[in-house]
Design an enzyme around this catalytic site. Structure first.
Site, PDB file in Angstrom:
ATOM      1  N   CYS A 186       0.829  -1.206   0.000  1.00  0.00           N
ATOM      2  CA  CYS A 186       0.000   0.000   0.000  1.00  0.00           C
ATOM      3  C   CYS A 186       0.866   1.260   0.000  1.00  0.00           C
ATOM      4  CB  CYS A 186      -0.985  -0.037   1.166  1.00  0.00           C
ATOM      5  SG  CYS A 186      -2.383   1.109   0.938  1.00  0.00           S
TER       6      CYS A 186
ATOM      7  N   HIS B  66      -4.419  -4.564   0.356  1.00  0.00           N
ATOM      8  CA  HIS B  66      -4.174  -5.221   1.638  1.00  0.00           C
ATOM      9  C   HIS B  66      -4.784  -6.621   1.650  1.00  0.00           C
ATOM     10  CE1 HIS B  66      -2.383  -1.958   3.986  1.00  0.00           C
ATOM     11  NE2 HIS B  66      -3.200  -1.140   3.366  1.00  0.00           N
TER      12      HIS B  66
ATOM     13  N   GLU C  88      -3.780  -9.049   3.192  1.00  0.00           N
ATOM     14  CA  GLU C  88      -3.632  -9.625   4.533  1.00  0.00           C
ATOM     15  C   GLU C  88      -4.712  -9.164   5.512  1.00  0.00           C
ATOM     16  OE1 GLU C  88      -1.990  -5.580   4.884  1.00  0.00           O
ATOM     17  OE2 GLU C  88      -1.837  -7.155   3.349  1.00  0.00           O
TER      18      GLU C  88
END
Length: 312
Positions: A142, A235, A237
């Site tokens: 990011c 993202h 994760e």
């Protein structure tokens, strides 16, 4: 195989309850193999959440990993206790003489600032420069990806008309590239950001390649020649409720945010979000660890300084 993390790191209990194979430092000393040495530069404000999210996806592979944590020196975290920082984090100065198989640079909530205005920008530049000679493959996430593209290649970030928040469908543009091996043609990834990097700016730089993108969210994955630098704009994760927490936080402070797209059932923020990205997240990080790190890193970790790769 497990991910090795410090004995008392809060992520240990969470991941153990999820049946993710973690190994404490105490148990790992009996292992007679060379684990991968990973360094996590955690720039996120909710550091414990980020540690847990990344340890979860990194620990779901057949490789043994030793994860170490660093944070910018002199930057006081407002959302994580100093006791936690002192117990689990090192300064860059403590690790700069070492070499690492992999480095992860997270996002940070500073994207509306110019890069040079960020109080730890000089140290981050030092770390990114150091990574070119002391790290086999660096994964930027990011804002960390935007910072990396700016520092290494001079690519600017661009302000979006409004915040990009939600879960977006992406297309694999090079299915033969190892980072997306095993992926379907399309896959979902959460995004939460106010800035982006233009595709034309990336494609104007020799040696950079776009691997996956979204019609709505723009470029997602980029790599350099040799995959020593990988950049992810979203993202993968994120937990199931990370976007929900951000949304309700912004509502609470009167920002009047839009409901994250493709996230809450019927776009109703009172309902539990539906996870559509978890399997891709695990496969993505497993592929990075296996193909961009493990398969090409020299057994002698000091050889990383010489730029040696096993296929050379």
């Amino acid at each position: 195989m497990p991910i090795k993390i410090p004995n008392q790191l809060p992520a240990t209990d969470t991941l153990t309850r999820e049946n993710i194979f973690v190994m404490t430092e105490t148990r790992a000393v009996s292992q007679d193999i060379r684990p991968l040495q990973l360094l996590l530069l955690n720039l996120m404000p909710t550091k414990i959440d980020t540690e847990t999210q990344l340890a979860r996806v990194l620990g779901n592979t057949p490789l043994q990993i030793e994860l170490e944590l660093i944070a910018p020196s002199g930057h006081v975290s407002k959302n994580t206790s100093q006791a936690h920082m002192l117990a689990f984090y090192k300064a860059f100065a403590d690790v700069k003489e070492r070499t690492f198989d992999g480095l992860i640079i997270t996002g940070a909530p500073v994207e509306l600032m110019e890069f040079e205005e960020v109080d730890y920008w000089d140290e981050l530049c030092e770390i990114m420069e150091w990574s070119k000679t002391h790290v086999h493959s660096t994964l930027h996430i990011c804002w960390g990806a935007q910072a990396g593209l700016y520092y290494h290649y001079g690519i600017p970030k661009r302000l979006l008309p409004e915040k990009l928040s939600g879960v977006y469908e992406h297309t694999v543009e090079d299915p033969n590239f190892i980072l997306f091996r095993g992926f379907d043609d399309t896959f979902a990834v959460p995004h939460s950001r106010n800035t982006t990097v233009a595709r034309e700016d990336i494609e104007a730089v020799p040696g950079l390649k776009v691997l996956a993108a979204s019609d709505e969210a723009g470029v997602y994955a980029v790599k350099n020649n040799g995959s020593s630098q990988v950049f992810l704009m979203g993202h993968a994760e994120y937990d199931h409720d990370t976007l929900a927490k951000e949304y309700h936080r912004d509502v609470g402070v009167g920002l009047n945010p839009k409901v994250p797209k493709n996230y809450f059932p019927d776009d109703d923020p009172t309902k539990k979000p539906i996870v559509t990205w978890r399997s891709c997240a695990h496969l993505l990080y497993a592929n990075w660890l296996n193909y961009c790190v493990y398969q090409t890193v020299p057994y002698d970790i000091q050889a990383i300084k010489k730029g040696i790769r096993t296929e050379d």
